[in-house]
Structure formats: structure tokens, C-alpha cells
Design a protein around this motif. Structure first.
Motif, short mmCIF file in Angstrom:
data_model
loop_
_atom_site.label_atom_id
_atom_site.label_comp_id
_atom_site.label_asym_id
_atom_site.label_seq_id
_atom_site.Cartn_x
_atom_site.Cartn_y
_atom_site.Cartn_z
N LEU A 88 0.67 -1.08 0.14
CA LEU A 88 0.14 0.23 0.17
C LEU A 88 1.96 1.08 -0.03
CD1 LEU A 88 -2.65 -1.18 2.56
CD2 LEU A 88 -2.65 -1.23 0.47
N SER A 89 0.76 2.13 -0.41
CA SER A 89 1.02 3.44 -0.22
C SER A 89 0.69 4.04 0.27
CB SER A 89 1.36 4.20 -2.11
OG SER A 89 -0.08 4.35 -2.12
N TYR A 90 1.72 5.13 0.94
CA TYR A 90 1.00 6.47 1.71
C TYR A 90 1.50 7.65 1.60
CZ TYR A 90 5.72 6.10 4.62
OH TYR A 90 6.58 5.34 4.72
N GLY A 91 1.26 8.91 1.67
CA GLY A 91 1.97 9.67 1.32
C GLY A 91 2.14 10.92 2.93
N THR A 92 3.97 11.51 2.59
CA THR A 92 4.09 11.96 3.79
C THR A 92 4.05 13.78 3.69
OG1 THR A 92 6.37 11.69 3.82
CG2 THR A 92 4.71 10.04 4.90
N ASN A 93 4.63 14.41 4.07
CA ASN A 93 5.14 16.33 4.24
C ASN A 93 6.28 15.83 3.85
OD1 ASN A 93 5.23 15.34 7.13
ND2 ASN A 93 5.28 17.21 7.30
N GLY A 94 7.28 14.95 3.52
CA GLY A 94 8.63 14.69 3.12
C GLY A 94 9.07 13.80 4.18
N LEU A 95 10.73 13.14 3.89
CA LEU A 95 11.59 12.53 4.81
C LEU A 95 11.86 12.68 5.58
CD1 LEU A 95 13.73 11.39 1.55
CD2 LEU A 95 12.45 9.87 2.72
N GLY A 96 11.30 11.81 6.77
CA GLY A 96 12.45 11.85 8.02
C GLY A 96 11.47 12.82 9.19
N SER A 118 7.46 13.99 11.17
CA SER A 118 6.74 13.28 11.94
C SER A 118 6.02 12.09 11.72
CB SER A 118 5.88 14.33 13.48
OG SER A 118 5.16 15.18 12.17
N SER A 119 5.61 12.66 10.03
CA SER A 119 4.36 12.20 9.49
C SER A 119 5.53 10.27 9.33
CB SER A 119 3.67 13.10 8.67
OG SER A 119 4.16 13.06 7.32
N HIS A 120 6.03 10.45 8.69
CA HIS A 120 6.61 9.40 8.06
C HIS A 120 6.78 8.64 9.18
CE1 HIS A 120 10.84 8.18 5.98
NE2 HIS A 120 10.18 7.33 5.84
N LEU A 121 7.55 8.83 10.50
CA LEU A 121 8.13 8.20 11.11
C LEU A 121 6.72 7.30 11.88
CD1 LEU A 121 10.92 7.57 12.86
CD2 LEU A 121 10.95 9.41 11.01
N ALA A 166 5.21 8.03 0.05
CA ALA A 166 5.44 8.68 -1.52
C ALA A 166 5.90 9.82 -0.68
CB ALA A 166 4.53 8.87 -2.19
N PRO A 167 7.11 10.54 0.01
CA PRO A 167 7.35 12.03 0.00
C PRO A 167 6.38 13.07 -0.50
CG PRO A 167 9.77 10.84 -0.59
CD PRO A 167 8.09 9.54 -0.78
N TYR A 168 6.30 13.87 -0.04
CA TYR A 168 6.00 15.25 -0.52
C TYR A 168 6.35 16.45 -0.31
CZ TYR A 168 2.27 12.66 -3.37
OH TYR A 168 1.73 11.20 -3.40
N LYS A 169 5.96 17.57 -0.30
CA LYS A 169 7.00 18.64 -0.52
C LYS A 169 6.07 19.53 1.07
CE LYS A 169 9.83 20.29 -4.57
NZ LYS A 169 9.34 20.96 -5.26
N SER A 182 1.94 18.83 3.57
CA SER A 182 1.20 17.81 3.94
C SER A 182 -0.38 17.99 3.19
CB SER A 182 0.75 18.22 5.57
OG SER A 182 0.06 19.56 5.54
N ASN A 183 -0.69 19.27 3.07
CA ASN A 183 -1.16 19.46 1.57
C ASN A 183 -1.73 18.46 0.26
OD1 ASN A 183 -2.35 21.48 3.66
ND2 ASN A 183 -2.21 22.84 2.70
N GLU A 184 -0.35 18.36 -0.20
CA GLU A 184 -0.44 17.85 -1.57
C GLU A 184 -0.59 16.02 -1.39
OE1 GLU A 184 3.73 18.70 -1.93
OE2 GLU A 184 3.30 19.93 -3.50
N ALA A 185 0.29 15.47 -0.02
CA ALA A 185 0.06 14.55 0.34
C ALA A 185 -1.69 14.05 0.50
CB ALA A 185 0.60 14.07 1.16
N LEU A 186 -2.63 14.91 1.39
CA LEU A 186 -4.15 15.20 1.60
C LEU A 186 -4.59 15.05 0.23
CD1 LEU A 186 -4.42 17.35 4.52
CD2 LEU A 186 -4.47 14.85 4.31
N VAL A 187 -4.48 15.84 -1.08
CA VAL A 187 -5.08 15.91 -1.82
C VAL A 187 -5.08 14.41 -2.94
CG1 VAL A 187 -4.67 16.72 -4.47
CG2 VAL A 187 -4.61 18.44 -1.81
N ASP A 188 -3.58 14.02 -2.82
CA ASP A 188 -3.52 12.73 -3.26
C ASP A 188 -4.41 11.78 -2.22
OD1 ASP A 188 -1.96 13.38 -6.08
OD2 ASP A 188 -0.44 12.54 -5.47
N THR A 189 -4.29 11.83 -1.32
CA THR A 189 -5.59 10.53 -0.43
C THR A 189 -6.19 11.28 -0.90
OG1 THR A 189 -3.45 10.71 1.32
CG2 THR A 189 -5.48 9.81 2.03
N VAL A 190 -7.48 11.91 -0.88
CA VAL A 190 -8.51 12.11 -1.52
C VAL A 190 -8.69 11.29 -2.74
CG1 VAL A 190 -10.37 14.40 -2.18
CG2 VAL A 190 -9.17 14.56 0.10
N ASN A 191 -7.71 11.83 -4.15
CA ASN A 191 -8.40 11.39 -5.10
C ASN A 191 -8.18 9.97 -5.72
OD1 ASN A 191 -8.71 14.15 -5.80
ND2 ASN A 191 -6.94 14.61 -6.46
#
Length: 328
Positions: free
Chosen positions: A155-163, A165-168, A184-187, A189-198
Motif C-alpha cells: 500500500l502507498s502512503y504520503g507524507t510531508n517529506g522524508l524524516g 513526524s508523519s513519516h516516522l 511517497a514523500p511530498y513537499k 502535507s496538503n499535497e499528500a492529502l490531495v492525493d489521498t482524497v483522489n
């Protein structure tokens, strides 16, 4: 003693007496303070800074100027404060991500935040929420785990970047549930949320404040909160512990730090005044309205929390084999 000497002594004493009120007026703080936010405006860190700024203005009658110095995962703002005069007038907002997770997961950081800063006061904490798209087949944590275990690919999951708090937090979930996941690290949190919504991501752990509007709009489903208690904002959403994931109490938190070279008396004064100011009903209302939980701690208590969190997440990072290179 001749007359001229006597007059000099009297004059010096008078001058000293005249200066004493001015000396007393120089008690900290005697001029505006500065609170640096090491991220862009509008985020949770920015909100916390403005709450503290209101408290300091009320307490001292001195404005606290909020400065956003973003970049380098918070390092640019941190370097600025670390090199500022250590007099208590320049403070920085930090938290679990920048002051604990980053230094335990990223090698070769240009700044040792643990050595550079001293905890002054905790402002608030907030829960993370495990969310999936409204169309996702899983409606509970156990269903998500079962879905992941029968899926032919991770399964894929998104975060607001490597390292971050959401990653850990997700790595801890994978370790506890025995899952292999695709990060899937993003720049942000909003970007990760948008891709989760979609539906482009299977799930993500997100801080509560930015996810609340999406939950209220029915665009995401909340499967659990990561704290040991149910959130006042999501009273019907169970905790990860209630969902059967043992030893999974995770909260993000934000607080005020100063240069480690700041006089201890000023650190104690600021810690006491900020933590007491946060107990005022109107300040608690502001904290809650932002999606936070009021958790005021003075300098000593906040320092103990920092030490405990640093040790805990250092262990988790090592166990999950998360070791990153700064700037890569």
C-alpha cells in the motif's frame, strides 16, 4: 578630603541615584521580541507563534514580531536564531518534527538543534489522524491492515517529506502491524492529502488541523487518531490503541525555544509567563479553535518532554532503519 573631592563624590552619588530607575526599567524585556517561524506562513507553527505573541504582548506590553524564515526543512530559520544574540529577545517555534525527528533521522545537518536550543515552553499538542479516501474499502484500522496483507503490492502512503513526524509515525505503524509499505514523500502535507482524497494514495497520517476541513466535507474517512485519548474535535473516532494497535501513542507538539546560551533566569521567566498565559480561558479557546489541545508546560517540564521524545524516536528510527542525508 578637600572641597573639590567632596563635590565630586556627591556628584557621582547623585548621578548613580539618577540612573537607578533607568537600570530597573531595563529588566527583561525592555524592547520588542522576535518569534521566528522556520516555515511558510499559515501553517500550524505559524498559528502557535501568533498565540504566543498575543500572550507576550499582554504580559509585557511589548510586541512580539513574527518572522517567517522558511527553507531547508526548518534549518534556515534555526540557523538564524542560533546565531542571534542569546538575550531572550529572539525565539523560535519548534516541535516534534524539527527538533526531534529531523535530528534523529537526518545525517550531516548543518545545525545540532539539541545543542543549539533550550526548551522554553510547550504551547500545545495535536493528534495525527489515519485517513483514507471516502471511496476506500477500509472503514477501520483492522480492515486497512487486512486489505494491506492481501494486496498483491505494498500500500502507498504520503507524507510531508522524508524524516518528518508523519513519516516516522507511519514507519511505527508498519513495524507494529507487520506491514511493508510504499512511501511517497511530498513537499507539504496538503499535497499528500490531495492525493489521498483522489485515491492516488491508499492512506496517510496527517496532523489534525489541516485534515479537519476535509473530514467535515466528507472527502476523507478518519480511521483512528494516534493519541492515547480521543480528540475533542473527533470524539467518535477511536484511538489506535482502541483499534487494537498496542503501544501506539503519538502526538505532535509545538513549543518555544531559545538559544542554549540564553541566561537561565530569562528562560525560566519566559517559560513561566508563557505557560501561565496559555491557561487563560481566552487563550485556551484560541488553541482549541486551531485544532490543538492546550498542553502548557514550563521550561523544566518541556525540557523533560524533549529528552524523552528524543530517546523514543531515536530508537524507532534505528529500528525502522530510517537514516537520511541532508539535502538529498
Amino acid at each position: 578630603m578637600d572641597r573639590r573631592t567632596v563635590l565630586k563624590v556627591i556628584g557621582s552619588a547623585a548621578a548613580l541615584a539618577w540612573d537607578m530607575p533607568a537600570i530597573a526599567q531595563d529588566a527583561f524585556p525592555s524592547r520588542p521580541l522576535r518569534i521566528v517561524v522556520p516555515y511558510t506562513a499559515g501553517g500550524v507553527t505559524d498559528v502557535a507563534a501568533r498565540i504566543v505573541g498575543d500572550i507576550l504582548l499582554r504580559k509585557y506590553g511589548q510586541p512580539a514580531v513574527i518572522e517567517n524564515r522558511a527553507g531547508g526543512s526548518g534549518v534556515i530559520g534555526a540557523q538564524y536564531v542560533a546565531h542571534a544574540p542569546a538575550d531572550g529577545y529572539t525565539l523560535i517555534v519548534g516541535g516534534l518534527g524539527g527538533n526531534v525527528i529531523l535530528p534523529v533521522t537526518v545525517r550531516n545537518l548543518p545545525l545540532d538543534s539539541k545543542a543549539a536550543f533550550v526548551p522554553v515552553a510547550q504551547v500545545a499538542e495535536f493528534v495525527n489522524v489515519l485517513v483514507v479516501a471516502q471511496s476506500h474499502p477500509a472503514n477501520s484500522v483492522s480492515e486497512l491492515i487486512a486489505y494491506a496483507k492481501r494486496s498483491p503490492k505494498p500500500l502507498s502512503y504520503g507524507t510531508n517529506g522524508l524524516g518528518t513526524s508523519s513519516h516516522l509515525t507511519t514507519e511505527l505503524f508498519a513495524l507494529t502491524a507487520g506491514l511493508t509499505l510504499m512511501h511517497a514523500p511530498y513537499k507539504g502535507s496538503n499535497e499528500a492529502l490531495v492525493d489521498t482524497v483522489n485515491g492516488n494514495l491508499d492512506f496517510c497520517f496527517s496532523n489534525l488541523p489541516p485534515v479537519l476541513p476535509l473530514l467535515k466535507a466528507g472527502k476523507l474517512k478518519a480511521l483512528a487518531v494516534t493519541s492515547s485519548y480521543r480528540s475533542r474535535h473527533l470524539p467518535n473516532v477511536m484511538t489506535m490503541g482502541e483499534a487494537g494497535i498496542a503501544d501506539f501513542a503519538v502526538t505532535s507538539w509545538l513549543g518555544i525555544y531559545g538559544s542554549s546560551r540564553t541566561p537561565a533566569s530569562i528562560v525560566a521567566q519566559l517559560g513561566k509567563d508563557i505557560s501561565e498565559g496559555l491557561k487563560a480561558p481566552e487563550m485556551q479557546a484560541k488553541v482549541e479553535a486551531a485544532g490543538f489541545e492546550p498542553r502548557p508546560l514550563d521550561a523544566d517540564a518541556f525540557a523533560r518532554l524533549n529528552d524523552a521524545e528524543y530517546a523514543r524516536w531515536d530508537r524507532i528510527a534505528k529500528k525502522a532503519n530510517v537514516s537520511l542525508e541532508f539535502g538529498k
